[in-house]
Design a protein around this motif. Sequence first.
Motif, mmCIF file in Angstrom:
data_model
loop_
_atom_site.group_PDB
_atom_site.id
_atom_site.type_symbol
_atom_site.label_atom_id
_atom_site.label_comp_id
_atom_site.label_asym_id
_atom_site.label_seq_id
_atom_site.Cartn_x
_atom_site.Cartn_y
_atom_site.Cartn_z
ATOM 1 N N TRP A 1 101.061 38.927 40.665
ATOM 2 C CA TRP A 1 100.302 38.452 41.819
ATOM 3 C C TRP A 1 100.478 39.365 43.021
ATOM 4 C CZ3 TRP A 1 101.794 35.911 46.532
ATOM 5 C CH2 TRP A 1 100.690 35.456 47.273
ATOM 6 N N SER B 1 102.513 32.418 45.569
ATOM 7 C CA SER B 1 101.303 32.567 44.760
ATOM 8 C C SER B 1 100.118 32.362 45.692
ATOM 9 C CB SER B 1 101.269 31.538 43.620
ATOM 10 O OG SER B 1 101.256 30.229 44.133
ATOM 11 N N ASP B 2 98.937 32.551 45.182
ATOM 12 C CA ASP B 2 97.742 32.386 45.994
ATOM 13 C C ASP B 2 97.687 30.963 46.528
ATOM 14 O OD1 ASP B 2 95.377 33.122 47.210
ATOM 15 O OD2 ASP B 2 94.160 32.616 45.461
ATOM 16 N N GLY B 3 97.626 30.830 47.850
ATOM 17 C CA GLY B 3 97.547 29.514 48.468
ATOM 18 C C GLY B 3 98.883 28.846 48.728
ATOM 19 N N LEU B 4 99.977 29.504 48.365
ATOM 20 C CA LEU B 4 101.314 28.940 48.593
ATOM 21 C C LEU B 4 102.153 29.998 49.309
ATOM 22 C CD1 LEU B 4 103.346 26.658 48.248
ATOM 23 C CD2 LEU B 4 103.880 27.558 45.990
ATOM 24 N N SER B 5 102.049 29.990 50.658
ATOM 25 C CA SER B 5 102.696 31.052 51.423
ATOM 26 C C SER B 5 104.194 30.864 51.566
ATOM 27 C CB SER B 5 102.075 31.159 52.816
ATOM 28 O OG SER B 5 102.608 30.186 53.672
ATOM 29 N N GLU C 1 103.358 27.165 58.880
ATOM 30 C CA GLU C 1 101.972 27.375 59.317
ATOM 31 C C GLU C 1 101.955 27.386 60.840
ATOM 32 O OE1 GLU C 1 99.020 24.934 57.403
ATOM 33 O OE2 GLU C 1 100.146 24.975 55.520
#
Length: 193
Positions: free
Chosen positions: A18, A159-163, A167
């Motif tokens: 990834w 992973s994509d969408g899980l930073s 925030e």
Amino acid sequence: MKEHLHGYLRRQREVLLWKLDGLGERDARWPVTPTGTNLLGLLKHAASVEAGYFGFVFGRPFPEPLPWTEDDAEPNADMWATPEESIASITALAHRVWEHADATIDGLDLDAPGRVPWWRGREEVTLGQVLVHVGVELARHAGHADIVRETLDGATGLSDGLSNLPEVEQQWWADYVATLRRVATEAGTRTAP
């Protein structure tokens, strides 16, 4: 237990892949440390490690030559991709290595014996020991990949969408880093107790 350890290993593989997502050939190879750490090299190295540990160690050598792992290869040859290699070719190699490694893992019990000749004095191992060792090594390199990717383009996360980061606004990060620099500077001027 074996499935659990194997799952952790697979997760680290996914992270390494990834971290290359969306990068071009230049950025995938770009060295960001004084020792040349780069994303494509990390994947090539990780695949090489698995080929050895889940192949040779258990009498199931990976069937393709990996010249960068030979005794006469230049130092660190497994940590970078040559001009002839590409993201696609290294990724394809990694998938073939993982298929071979998974067959070893699936086919053996955790207490199955193996031999690691480069572990002088403790050569005799089990599949369970090797699964833990390789899982830890890949996790270490996935951590390197996190830092390399963030250095390249600011991308972070598991992973994509899980930073896995708070925030917050971009300015918060700038202020946070400024605070860390201030604290480090102040700490550097103090005498040790």
